[in-house]
Design an enzyme around this catalytic site. Structure first.
Site, mmCIF file in Angstrom:
data_model
loop_
_atom_site.group_PDB
_atom_site.id
_atom_site.type_symbol
_atom_site.label_atom_id
_atom_site.label_comp_id
_atom_site.label_asym_id
_atom_site.label_seq_id
_atom_site.Cartn_x
_atom_site.Cartn_y
_atom_site.Cartn_z
ATOM 1 N N ASN A 71 0.850 -1.240 -0.260
ATOM 2 C CA ASN A 71 -0.017 -0.023 -0.101
ATOM 3 C C ASN A 71 0.810 1.167 0.000
ATOM 4 O O ASN A 71 1.900 1.329 0.583
ATOM 5 C CB ASN A 71 -0.932 0.081 1.352
ATOM 6 C CG ASN A 71 -0.436 -0.137 2.460
ATOM 7 O OD1 ASN A 71 0.531 -1.046 2.811
ATOM 8 N ND2 ASN A 71 -0.725 0.752 3.285
ATOM 9 N N GLU A 73 0.310 5.187 0.631
ATOM 10 C CA GLU A 73 -0.594 6.150 1.219
ATOM 11 C C GLU A 73 -0.121 7.685 0.714
ATOM 12 O O GLU A 73 1.026 7.829 0.006
ATOM 13 C CB GLU A 73 -0.724 6.350 2.725
ATOM 14 C CG GLU A 73 -1.207 4.952 3.305
ATOM 15 C CD GLU A 73 -1.285 4.927 4.653
ATOM 16 O OE1 GLU A 73 -2.022 4.136 5.146
ATOM 17 O OE2 GLU A 73 -0.579 5.852 5.502
ATOM 18 N N CYS A 82 -4.276 0.638 -2.515
ATOM 19 C CA CYS A 82 -4.033 -0.590 -1.778
ATOM 20 C C CYS A 82 -2.925 -1.469 -2.404
ATOM 21 O O CYS A 82 -2.714 -1.231 -3.536
ATOM 22 C CB CYS A 82 -5.323 -1.085 -1.755
ATOM 23 S SG CYS A 82 -6.617 -0.379 -0.733
ATOM 24 N N GLU A 84 -3.123 -4.785 -3.169
ATOM 25 C CA GLU A 84 -3.799 -5.490 -4.061
ATOM 26 C C GLU A 84 -3.482 -5.134 -5.474
ATOM 27 O O GLU A 84 -3.341 -5.616 -6.413
ATOM 28 C CB GLU A 84 -5.092 -6.164 -3.524
ATOM 29 C CG GLU A 84 -4.989 -6.670 -2.211
ATOM 30 C CD GLU A 84 -5.135 -5.978 -1.006
ATOM 31 O OE1 GLU A 84 -5.613 -6.488 0.041
ATOM 32 O OE2 GLU A 84 -4.878 -4.532 -1.099
ATOM 33 N N CYS A 121 -10.204 -4.913 0.835
ATOM 34 C CA CYS A 121 -11.310 -3.770 0.681
ATOM 35 C C CYS A 121 -12.196 -4.237 -0.505
ATOM 36 O O CYS A 121 -11.743 -4.879 -1.457
ATOM 37 C CB CYS A 121 -10.961 -2.604 0.494
ATOM 38 S SG CYS A 121 -10.091 -1.902 -0.829
ATOM 39 N N CYS A 124 -10.525 -3.255 -4.081
ATOM 40 C CA CYS A 124 -9.695 -4.451 -4.287
ATOM 41 C C CYS A 124 -10.116 -5.771 -4.868
ATOM 42 O O CYS A 124 -9.787 -6.191 -5.812
ATOM 43 C CB CYS A 124 -8.524 -4.686 -3.308
ATOM 44 S SG CYS A 124 -7.468 -3.357 -2.989
#
Length: 173
Positions: A71, A73, A82, A84, A121, A124
């Site tokens: 990930n 940010e 993210c 994934e 999430c 993803c």
């Protein structure tokens, strides 16, 4: 204003089932352990200064190539991405015609007590399903918790019941 409850005479209750397997680390095949180790290594390089929640992902292609992601940010939330999606987008950008066999995902935090397996999430899951649909073959998903339990889903669709799929979008010109 009071609304009366609606009585549906023809109501039919339905159920959705998902399938998954659980393993302890020691029970995993060497290839699964290797892939999961790669996701753990990727997790350590995540850029997560705001959430302190680090996620790593490793993707195994059918030719044996492994792609990793973590990930990323950004202070201008939600500009980050993210793990994934970082991994799957990079993988597809460089190998668009090689099928994805497995994606391994792990998460950890210095600030949050995580003692269970955490699932991706919804964004993803939808992105992973897009590639499963594109390649017309299932993608296995491995999720690892800190307690050495690993959950295996045999396809992305089991992670996302009632997935958004709109074949009509492909026909729009």
């Amino acid at each position: 204003m009071y609304l009366e409850p609606v009585n549906f005479v023809a109501m039919k209750e339905n159920q959705i089932q998902i399938h998954y397997n659980t393993y302890q680390w020691e029970e995993l095949s060497e290839s699964y352990k290797n892939l999961m180790d790669r996701s753990i290594a990727a997790q350590h390089n995540a850029y997560a200064p705001y959430s302190n929640f680090k996620v790593g992902a490793a993707i195994l292609l059918e030719d044996g190539t492994i792609f990793t992601g973590n990930n990323q940010e950004n202070a201008a939330y939600p500009s980050g991405l993210c793990a994934e999606r970082v991994a799957i987008f990079a993988c597809s950008a460089q190998n668009p015609n090689i099928k994805i066999k497995v994606i391994a995902i792990c998460a950890n935090s210095d600030k949050i007590d995580i003692n269970t397996v955490l699932a991706p999430c919804g964004s993803c899951r939808q992105a992973m399903y897009e590639y499963e649909s594109k390649q017309n073959a299932p993608i296995k998903v491995l999720l690892k918790g800190l307690d050495n339990e690993v959950v295996e889903f045999l396809c992305v669709e089991d992670l996302l019941p009632l997935v958004f799929q709109c074949d009509g979008l492909k026909k729009v010109r």
